[in-house]
Design a protein around this motif. Structure first.
Motif, PDB file in Angstrom:
ATOM      1  N   MET B   1      -0.115  63.903  24.727  1.00  0.00           N
ATOM      2  CA  MET B   1       0.059  62.924  25.804  1.00  0.00           C
ATOM      3  C   MET B   1       1.514  62.447  25.833  1.00  0.00           C
ATOM      4  O   MET B   1       2.107  62.207  24.795  1.00  0.00           O
ATOM      5  N   GLU B   2       2.081  62.362  27.023  1.00  0.00           N
ATOM      6  CA  GLU B   2       3.505  62.025  27.098  1.00  0.00           C
ATOM      7  C   GLU B   2       3.756  60.539  26.833  1.00  0.00           C
ATOM      8  O   GLU B   2       2.898  59.691  27.075  1.00  0.00           O
ATOM      9  N   LEU B   3       4.961  60.272  26.328  1.00  0.00           N
ATOM     10  CA  LEU B   3       5.369  58.892  26.040  1.00  0.00           C
ATOM     11  C   LEU B   3       6.606  58.574  26.857  1.00  0.00           C
ATOM     12  O   LEU B   3       7.473  59.426  27.021  1.00  0.00           O
ATOM     13  N   THR B   4       6.704  57.352  27.331  1.00  0.00           N
ATOM     14  CA  THR B   4       7.943  56.943  28.005  1.00  0.00           C
ATOM     15  C   THR B   4       9.005  56.706  26.927  1.00  0.00           C
ATOM     16  O   THR B   4       8.682  56.595  25.739  1.00  0.00           O
ATOM     17  N   THR B   5      10.249  56.584  27.361  1.00  0.00           N
ATOM     18  CA  THR B   5      11.332  56.371  26.383  1.00  0.00           C
ATOM     19  C   THR B   5      11.102  55.095  25.594  1.00  0.00           C
ATOM     20  O   THR B   5      11.265  55.079  24.368  1.00  0.00           O
ATOM     21  N   LEU B   6      10.725  54.020  26.293  1.00  0.00           N
ATOM     22  CA  LEU B   6      10.529  52.748  25.602  1.00  0.00           C
ATOM     23  C   LEU B   6       9.357  52.841  24.617  1.00  0.00           C
ATOM     24  O   LEU B   6       9.429  52.305  23.504  1.00  0.00           O
ATOM     25  N   GLU B   7       8.291  53.547  25.032  1.00  0.00           N
ATOM     26  CA  GLU B   7       7.148  53.726  24.123  1.00  0.00           C
ATOM     27  C   GLU B   7       7.585  54.497  22.877  1.00  0.00           C
ATOM     28  O   GLU B   7       7.204  54.155  21.754  1.00  0.00           O
ATOM     29  N   GLN B   8       8.391  55.521  23.108  1.00  0.00           N
ATOM     30  CA  GLN B   8       8.894  56.328  21.986  1.00  0.00           C
ATOM     31  C   GLN B   8       9.738  55.451  21.047  1.00  0.00           C
ATOM     32  O   GLN B   8       9.545  55.472  19.828  1.00  0.00           O
ATOM     33  N   HIS B   9      10.629  54.664  21.630  1.00  0.00           N
ATOM     34  CA  HIS B   9      11.486  53.800  20.815  1.00  0.00           C
ATOM     35  C   HIS B   9      10.673  52.740  20.080  1.00  0.00           C
ATOM     36  O   HIS B   9      10.946  52.425  18.919  1.00  0.00           O
ATOM     37  N   ALA B  84       1.390  61.908  18.401  1.00  0.00           N
ATOM     38  CA  ALA B  84       2.019  61.846  19.735  1.00  0.00           C
ATOM     39  C   ALA B  84       3.526  61.660  19.611  1.00  0.00           C
ATOM     40  O   ALA B  84       4.295  62.261  20.356  1.00  0.00           O
ATOM     41  N   LEU B  85       3.934  60.844  18.655  1.00  0.00           N
ATOM     42  CA  LEU B  85       5.370  60.590  18.456  1.00  0.00           C
ATOM     43  C   LEU B  85       6.089  61.860  18.004  1.00  0.00           C
ATOM     44  O   LEU B  85       7.138  62.219  18.542  1.00  0.00           O
ATOM     45  N   ILE B  86       5.483  62.555  17.048  1.00  0.00           N
ATOM     46  CA  ILE B  86       6.104  63.792  16.555  1.00  0.00           C
ATOM     47  C   ILE B  86       6.178  64.818  17.689  1.00  0.00           C
ATOM     48  O   ILE B  86       7.208  65.465  17.897  1.00  0.00           O
ATOM     49  N   GLY B  87       5.096  64.919  18.461  1.00  0.00           N
ATOM     50  CA  GLY B  87       5.073  65.849  19.599  1.00  0.00           C
ATOM     51  C   GLY B  87       6.166  65.516  20.604  1.00  0.00           C
ATOM     52  O   GLY B  87       6.887  66.391  21.089  1.00  0.00           O
ATOM     53  N   VAL B  92      11.536  66.617  23.024  1.00  0.00           N
ATOM     54  CA  VAL B  92      12.918  66.233  23.382  1.00  0.00           C
ATOM     55  C   VAL B  92      13.915  67.150  22.686  1.00  0.00           C
ATOM     56  O   VAL B  92      14.865  67.644  23.302  1.00  0.00           O
ATOM     57  N   SER B  93      13.656  67.412  21.408  1.00  0.00           N
ATOM     58  CA  SER B  93      14.555  68.263  20.638  1.00  0.00           C
ATOM     59  C   SER B  93      14.571  69.691  21.203  1.00  0.00           C
ATOM     60  O   SER B  93      15.636  70.303  21.334  1.00  0.00           O
ATOM     61  N   SER B  94      13.374  70.213  21.570  1.00  0.00           N
ATOM     62  CA  SER B  94      13.301  71.576  22.129  1.00  0.00           C
ATOM     63  C   SER B  94      14.023  71.648  23.464  1.00  0.00           C
ATOM     64  O   SER B  94      14.730  72.623  23.748  1.00  0.00           O
ATOM     65  N   LEU B  95      13.833  70.609  24.295  1.00  0.00           N
ATOM     66  CA  LEU B  95      14.509  70.599  25.595  1.00  0.00           C
ATOM     67  C   LEU B  95      16.022  70.562  25.415  1.00  0.00           C
ATOM     68  O   LEU B  95      16.762  71.212  26.158  1.00  0.00           O
ATOM     69  N   GLY B  96      16.462  69.799  24.410  1.00  0.00           N
ATOM     70  CA  GLY B  96      17.901  69.730  24.110  1.00  0.00           C
ATOM     71  C   GLY B  96      18.437  71.078  23.690  1.00  0.00           C
ATOM     72  O   GLY B  96      19.512  71.500  24.129  1.00  0.00           O
TER      73      GLY B  96
END
Lengths: 148, 106
Positions: B1-9, B84-87, B92-96
């Motif tokens: 499930m996707e996380l927003t940037t703020l949720e991730q932070h 979810a956080l690790i995913g 993000v890392s893969s996209l980078g």
């Protein structure tokens, strides 16, 4: 006043105001040019130089001039937008920030900062409540159309 | 499930601050590390969403000495939240990597 004067006042306050401090359960006191800000469990007690004189004479009637609390309006608003424990948690956070700002910038500025911070906090919460309401309305409308 | 940037932070801050993650400490941590300070209401809205998704759980602490003796609300990350956080971080890392970010920004 010079730095030495400040130190003198602080020592003076700590020494002679001991009974007073104990009565108020003061946690921390800070001095600036005109006032002493003493942090108490119920807010910030502001003690004027006049009361310092009172403390100096050890008169029993030493009471704080005001106890500063943040604006109460948000105590009413925030529980409308968040559930019980979360509203309490958010208000606690705002209070904690208010106390910190009082110690750093003084009560008047801390009040304005509290208002700003609380207003900026209301918008995302309001947006969330509205989004939830719209979602519920859409679901109800779909159900209503399905059965009509 | 996707996380927003703020949720991730917020999730990263909860992990870093464990077990003392609550509104102000999360806000300060994000401000200190990420260089921006989201409003406390945005953090609570994000945490509310995360709790609904089952990624965090909240626990009321002791009454504090601030006005009215209000209680802090501490947040803890759950196992699905950790996954979810690790995913999300991996994505993000893969996209980078796929954008060859290091080369583009060099």
């Amino acid at each position: 006043m010079s730095a030495n004067d400040q130190d003198d006042v602080i020592c003076h306050f700590a020494g002679h105001g001991e009974l007073y401090l104990r009565q108020l359960h003061v946690i921390r006191a800070r001095w600036d040019e005109t006032l002493i800000h003493a942090r108490t469990p119920c807010g910030i007690a502001i003690v004027t130089p006049l009361q310092l004189n009172i403390l100096d004479r050890r008169l029993p009637a030493a009471k704080p001039v005001t106890v500063a609390n943040p604006p109460k309006f948000f105590d009413f608003c925030i529980p409308l937008l968040l559930s019980g424990p979360k509203a309490e948690g958010l208000l606690q956070c705002l209070d904690e920030r208010f106390e910190r700002d009082c110690a750093l910038y003084g009560v008047a500025r801390a009040r304005w900062m509290y208002r700003g911070s609380a207003l900026r906090s209301l918008w995302p919460l309001l947006r969330r409540v509205v989004a939830r309401a719209i979602k519920k309305a859409v679901v109800l409308e779909v159900i209503r159309r399905f059965f009509s | 499930m996707e996380l927003t940037t703020l949720e991730q932070h917020a999730l990263l801050a909860i992990v870093a601050l464990h077990p003392d993650a609550y509104g102000i400490s999360i806000q300060d941590h994000i401000g200190r590390i990420a260089g921006y300070e989201p409003p406390i209401g945005s953090i609570y809205a994000a945490l509310d969403r995360l709790e609904e998704k089952g990624f965090v759980r909240s626990k009321q602490g002791e009454a504090t000495r601030e006005r009215g003796g209000r209680r802090k609300l501490h947040f803890l990350i759950t196992a699905p939240g950790r996954r979810a956080l690790i995913g999300s971080l991996n994505a993000v890392s893969s996209l980078g990597r796929a954008a060859r970010l290091q080369e583009v920004l060099a």
